[in-house]
Scaffold this active site. Structure first.
Site, short mmCIF file in Angstrom:
data_model
loop_
_atom_site.label_atom_id
_atom_site.label_comp_id
_atom_site.label_asym_id
_atom_site.label_seq_id
_atom_site.Cartn_x
_atom_site.Cartn_y
_atom_site.Cartn_z
N THR A 200 0.87 -1.19 0.00
CA THR A 200 0.00 0.00 0.00
C THR A 200 0.90 1.23 0.00
O THR A 200 2.01 1.19 0.53
CB THR A 200 -0.87 -0.02 1.28
OG1 THR A 200 -1.82 -1.06 1.13
CG2 THR A 200 -1.57 1.30 1.55
N ASP A 231 -8.64 -0.33 5.75
CA ASP A 231 -8.53 0.96 6.44
C ASP A 231 -8.17 2.11 5.51
O ASP A 231 -8.43 3.28 5.84
CB ASP A 231 -7.47 0.87 7.54
CG ASP A 231 -6.10 0.51 6.97
OD1 ASP A 231 -6.04 -0.38 6.08
OD2 ASP A 231 -5.10 1.11 7.39
N1 ASP Z 1 -4.02 -1.56 4.96
C1 ASP Z 1 -4.30 -2.12 3.67
C2 ASP Z 1 -5.62 -2.84 3.72
O1 ASP Z 1 -5.90 -3.48 4.69
C3 ASP Z 1 -3.25 -3.04 3.20
C4 ASP Z 1 -1.81 -2.56 3.31
O2 ASP Z 1 -1.53 -1.62 4.02
O3 ASP Z 1 -0.94 -3.13 2.64
O4 ASP Z 1 -6.34 -2.82 2.74
#
Ligand code: ASP
Length: 335
Positions: A200, A231
């Site tokens: 992300t 999130d």
């Molecule tokens: N936080 C992101 C999600 O849960 C994934 C990530 O941070 O890689 O969609």
């Protein structure tokens, strides 16, 4: 009051005006991430690490050029994230993970600190730069969060939003990750197998006017189903900014939502007077893991302090301090 006194008062106000106006300060700072997750030096080849760090540098350059020219933190965050969305190395835009149906559902959010305006999209599949659509929601709709088909319809009304075929986001590396996740999938494990997220992207910037903005963009978790939303597009969980603090989170999203992680970091700074570093470390290293989650966050405050805690084996990250010192790193012990 005589005319003479009125005139004197008026002159006095005029002379003192610069004392009250918020004078632009030259201080700027920028911090970005390309995701926290399970990674090892063995699995991530040295030449790939160099390529990834070069992409992080490019994103820093894009954001920093705007900040140095007196541009807004909002523009800097948008530009830095768009570079990372174009890179197949990160789980955002091109290179986003596959969902259980073999497609992509992209989430993004952005927030401007001093106005606390915010915009977000969830589950879009034809928008090349979801961060730009999140910003368009903030600037050109009365809403904060649009999802799925409705978000796509809103994108249809915005000519500046570049569209692509859903297959544009496909990469071989992510397809292999989907195959692996499918093979591992047990009856109950489903979308929440640890390690199915990674890459992300996010950015937080402080501009010359003392304003802060933060943004986050993601493909979510590999093999996700049921229109799962993490999130990243949730204001207060994945992204938050006010006039003295900005945060972008990355990690196991369900836990970041439950911890209201990004907001909690800024709230600790505001209500308890915690330092930014202490506040972010507490949330990332204690509160989220205590719930059962993992991940990291980047945060920045009005003085240009930067902190980047993570409790996974690595987090792609880059920074430019107010004094111009900059860097990129992946593992905890990277120089
Ligand atoms: N936080 C992101 C999600 O849960 C994934 C990530 O941070 O890689 O969609």
């Amino acid at each position: 009051m005589s005319v003479r006194i009125l005139l004197l008062v008026f002159l006095g106000v005029l002379m003192n005006a610069p004392l009250f106006a918020k004078a632009p300060v030259a201080l700027t700072a920028l911090v970005i991430h390309g995701g926290a997750g399970v990674m090892s030096k063995e699995a991530l080849k040295a030449e790939d690490r160099l390529l990834i760090r070069a992409e992080l540098d490019q994103a820093l350059d894009a954001g920093n050029a705007i900040l140095k020219a007196g541009g807004s933190a909002l523009d800097a965050v948008t530009a830095a994230i768009a570079v990372l969305e174009d890179s197949p190395w990160f789980n955002a835009g091109k290179g986003a993970v596959f969902n259980a149906e073999g497609g992509h559902e992209l989430d993004a959010s952005i927030m401007e600190g001093h106005t606390r305006r915010a915009g977000a999209v969830a589950g879009v599949s034809t928008v090349k730069h979801p961060i730009k659509l999140a910003r368009a929601v903030m600037e050109h709709s009365p809403h904060v969060l649009l999802a799925g088909a409705g978000a796509e319809q809103f994108a249809d009304t915005r000519s500046e939003i570049e569209r692509v075929a859903p297959s544009y986001f496909d990469t071989e590396r992510r397809r292999q990750q989907l195959e692996k996740a499918r093979a591992l999938e047990s009856a109950q494990a489903m979308a929440t197998v640890p390690g199915t997220y990674f890459g992300t992207v996010g950015a937080v910037a402080l501009d010359q006017h003392g304003h802060i903005a933060a943004g986050t963009s993601t493909g979510g978790m590999t093999n996700k189903r049921w229109s799962r939303i993490g999130d990243s597009p949730i204001i207060g969980a994945g992204t938050y900014a006010n006039d003295r603090c900005g945060v972008s989170s990355t990690g196991w999203g369900e836990f970041y939502i439950r911890a209201v992680a990004a907001f909690d970091i800024c709230a600790r700074v505001e209500y308890r007077g915690d330092s930014l570093a202490k506040a972010a470390a507490e949330v990332v290293n204690h509160i989220v893991p205590k719930l059962g989650g993992d991940g990291g966050a980047i945060a920045l405050d009005g003085e240009g302090n930067i902190t980047m805690p993570f409790n996974t084996s690595g987090m792609f990250r880059g920074w430019i301090h107010p004094d111009g010192k900059r860097g990129t790193a992946i593992f905890a012990d990277d120089e």
